[in-house]
Design a protein around this motif. Structure first.
Motif, PDB file in Angstrom:
ATOM      1  N   ARG A  40      15.377   5.307  -5.409  1.00  0.00           N
ATOM      2  CA  ARG A  40      14.199   5.688  -4.634  1.00  0.00           C
ATOM      3  C   ARG A  40      13.070   4.715  -4.943  1.00  0.00           C
ATOM      4  NH1 ARG A  40      13.265  11.981  -5.521  1.00  0.00           N
ATOM      5  NH2 ARG A  40      14.891  11.839  -7.085  1.00  0.00           N
ATOM      6  N   PHE A  41      12.312   4.376  -3.921  1.00  0.00           N
ATOM      7  CA  PHE A  41      11.242   3.401  -4.053  1.00  0.00           C
ATOM      8  C   PHE A  41       9.937   3.952  -3.492  1.00  0.00           C
ATOM      9  CE2 PHE A  41      15.204   1.137  -3.677  1.00  0.00           C
ATOM     10  CZ  PHE A  41      15.114   0.156  -4.641  1.00  0.00           C
ATOM     11  N   VAL A  42       8.846   3.494  -4.077  1.00  0.00           N
ATOM     12  CA  VAL A  42       7.523   3.714  -3.516  1.00  0.00           C
ATOM     13  C   VAL A  42       6.892   2.334  -3.423  1.00  0.00           C
ATOM     14  CG1 VAL A  42       5.251   4.770  -3.789  1.00  0.00           C
ATOM     15  CG2 VAL A  42       7.300   6.001  -4.561  1.00  0.00           C
ATOM     16  N   ALA A  43       6.481   1.973  -2.219  1.00  0.00           N
ATOM     17  CA  ALA A  43       5.870   0.665  -1.991  1.00  0.00           C
ATOM     18  C   ALA A  43       4.524   0.855  -1.325  1.00  0.00           C
ATOM     19  CB  ALA A  43       6.775  -0.197  -1.115  1.00  0.00           C
ATOM     20  N   GLY A  44       3.694  -0.129  -1.482  1.00  0.00           N
ATOM     21  CA  GLY A  44       2.404  -0.132  -0.824  1.00  0.00           C
ATOM     22  C   GLY A  44       2.194  -1.469  -0.149  1.00  0.00           C
ATOM     23  N   ILE A  45       2.011  -1.426   1.133  1.00  0.00           N
ATOM     24  CA  ILE A  45       1.676  -2.631   1.881  1.00  0.00           C
ATOM     25  C   ILE A  45       0.228  -2.485   2.316  1.00  0.00           C
ATOM     26  CG2 ILE A  45       4.058  -3.053   2.622  1.00  0.00           C
ATOM     27  CD1 ILE A  45       3.346  -1.814   5.327  1.00  0.00           C
ATOM     28  N   PRO A  46      -0.427  -3.570   2.706  1.00  0.00           N
ATOM     29  CA  PRO A  46      -1.819  -3.422   3.134  1.00  0.00           C
ATOM     30  C   PRO A  46      -1.956  -2.320   4.180  1.00  0.00           C
ATOM     31  CG  PRO A  46      -1.239  -5.734   2.981  1.00  0.00           C
ATOM     32  CD  PRO A  46       0.038  -4.950   2.768  1.00  0.00           C
ATOM     33  N   VAL A  47      -2.945  -1.501   4.018  1.00  0.00           N
ATOM     34  CA  VAL A  47      -3.302  -0.356   4.868  1.00  0.00           C
ATOM     35  C   VAL A  47      -2.421   0.865   4.576  1.00  0.00           C
ATOM     36  CG1 VAL A  47      -3.625   0.549   7.214  1.00  0.00           C
ATOM     37  CG2 VAL A  47      -4.211  -1.828   6.713  1.00  0.00           C
ATOM     38  N   TYR A  48      -1.109   0.676   4.444  1.00  0.00           N
ATOM     39  CA  TYR A  48      -0.184   1.778   4.215  1.00  0.00           C
ATOM     40  C   TYR A  48       0.270   1.742   2.753  1.00  0.00           C
ATOM     41  CZ  TYR A  48      -0.334   1.657   9.251  1.00  0.00           C
ATOM     42  OH  TYR A  48      -0.781   1.638  10.543  1.00  0.00           O
ATOM     43  N   LYS A  49      -0.448   2.445   1.907  1.00  0.00           N
ATOM     44  CA  LYS A  49      -0.258   2.330   0.453  1.00  0.00           C
ATOM     45  C   LYS A  49       0.850   3.217  -0.098  1.00  0.00           C
ATOM     46  CE  LYS A  49      -3.659  -0.521  -0.067  1.00  0.00           C
ATOM     47  NZ  LYS A  49      -3.363  -1.917  -0.240  1.00  0.00           N
ATOM     48  N   ASP A  50       1.427   4.087   0.720  1.00  0.00           N
ATOM     49  CA  ASP A  50       2.392   5.046   0.207  1.00  0.00           C
ATOM     50  C   ASP A  50       3.613   5.133   1.121  1.00  0.00           C
ATOM     51  OD1 ASP A  50       3.343   7.058  -1.548  1.00  0.00           O
ATOM     52  OD2 ASP A  50       2.685   8.589  -0.127  1.00  0.00           O
ATOM     53  N   ARG A  51       4.485   4.134   1.064  1.00  0.00           N
ATOM     54  CA  ARG A  51       5.733   4.144   1.836  1.00  0.00           C
ATOM     55  C   ARG A  51       6.848   4.477   0.866  1.00  0.00           C
ATOM     56  NH1 ARG A  51       5.087   5.385   6.466  1.00  0.00           N
ATOM     57  NH2 ARG A  51       3.374   6.336   5.392  1.00  0.00           N
ATOM     58  N   ARG A  52       7.534   5.580   1.104  1.00  0.00           N
ATOM     59  CA  ARG A  52       8.596   6.072   0.224  1.00  0.00           C
ATOM     60  C   ARG A  52       9.928   6.010   0.956  1.00  0.00           C
ATOM     61  NH1 ARG A  52       6.459   9.021  -4.030  1.00  0.00           N
ATOM     62  NH2 ARG A  52       4.193   9.090  -3.939  1.00  0.00           N
ATOM     63  N   TYR A  53      10.981   5.578   0.212  1.00  0.00           N
ATOM     64  CA  TYR A  53      12.297   5.469   0.835  1.00  0.00           C
ATOM     65  C   TYR A  53      13.378   5.426  -0.236  1.00  0.00           C
ATOM     66  CZ  TYR A  53      11.197   0.592  -0.226  1.00  0.00           C
ATOM     67  OH  TYR A  53      10.822  -0.564  -0.859  1.00  0.00           O
ATOM     68  N   ARG A  54      14.601   5.686   0.188  1.00  0.00           N
ATOM     69  CA  ARG A  54      15.767   5.628  -0.693  1.00  0.00           C
ATOM     70  C   ARG A  54      16.731   4.604  -0.099  1.00  0.00           C
ATOM     71  NH1 ARG A  54      17.820  10.915  -0.563  1.00  0.00           N
ATOM     72  NH2 ARG A  54      16.863  11.436  -2.545  1.00  0.00           N
ATOM     73  N   LEU A  55      17.266   3.729  -0.959  1.00  0.00           N
ATOM     74  CA  LEU A  55      18.203   2.706  -0.500  1.00  0.00           C
ATOM     75  C   LEU A  55      19.539   2.817  -1.209  1.00  0.00           C
ATOM     76  CD1 LEU A  55      16.070  -0.585  -0.448  1.00  0.00           C
ATOM     77  CD2 LEU A  55      16.609   0.925   1.471  1.00  0.00           C
TER      78      LEU A  55
END
Length: 142
Positions: A40-55
């Motif tokens: 499971r990952f939590v990433a932050g890109i500019p503007v969208y600081k809370d993108r969560r996903y499982r790979l």
């Protein structure tokens, strides 16, 4: 760098660490079975600081290829899939093919985020691979 060394760097970085994946804030490994990791990952890109996903990340050492796909049921990203492929172009020259298909699950993606990814994040990933491989190579010579 030789393809085997580039592969080694990629394989040890799967699942990736923050130093090579800009925007990655957290990575929690859920399972490891032979050549497959689910994390499971939590990433932050500019503007969208809370993108969560499982790979699901599958590493094929023989083909020097990593395939990753999103596992549904966790997070707020709509879809992710992609790959890394390493091939030798000579004794000390390698080619890396990287692909990523991402639907971050938001309605609007400002152009500057695409620019950030293509001009900053992706070059940083490749720079990390080269730098890490160069350090391993220098250490093995000593």
């Amino acid at each position: 760098l030789p393809a085997a060394l580039v592969w080694r760097v990629l394989a040890e970085a799967a699942p990736p660490g923050q130093e090579c994946w800009p925007g990655l804030r957290e990575c929690e490994i859920e399972s490891v079975l032979e050549d497959t990791v689910v994390a499971r990952f939590v990433a932050g890109i500019p503007v969208y600081k809370d993108r969560r996903y499982r790979l699901r990340i599958v590493a094929d050492a023989e083909r020097m290829e990593i395939l990753y796909t999103m596992v549904p049921g966790y997070g707020n990203v709509r879809a992710i899939s992609g790959s890394w492929r390493v091939s030798a172009l000579g004794d000390s020259l390698s080619r890396i093919d990287y692909s990523a298909n991402i639907d971050p699950g938001v309605r609007w993606i400002p152009g500057f985020i695409v620019t950030w990814a293509t001009k900053s994040a992706i070059p940083r990933m490749f720079a990390y691979i080269h730098d890490r491989g160069s350090r391993i190579r220098a250490t093995s010579r000593n």
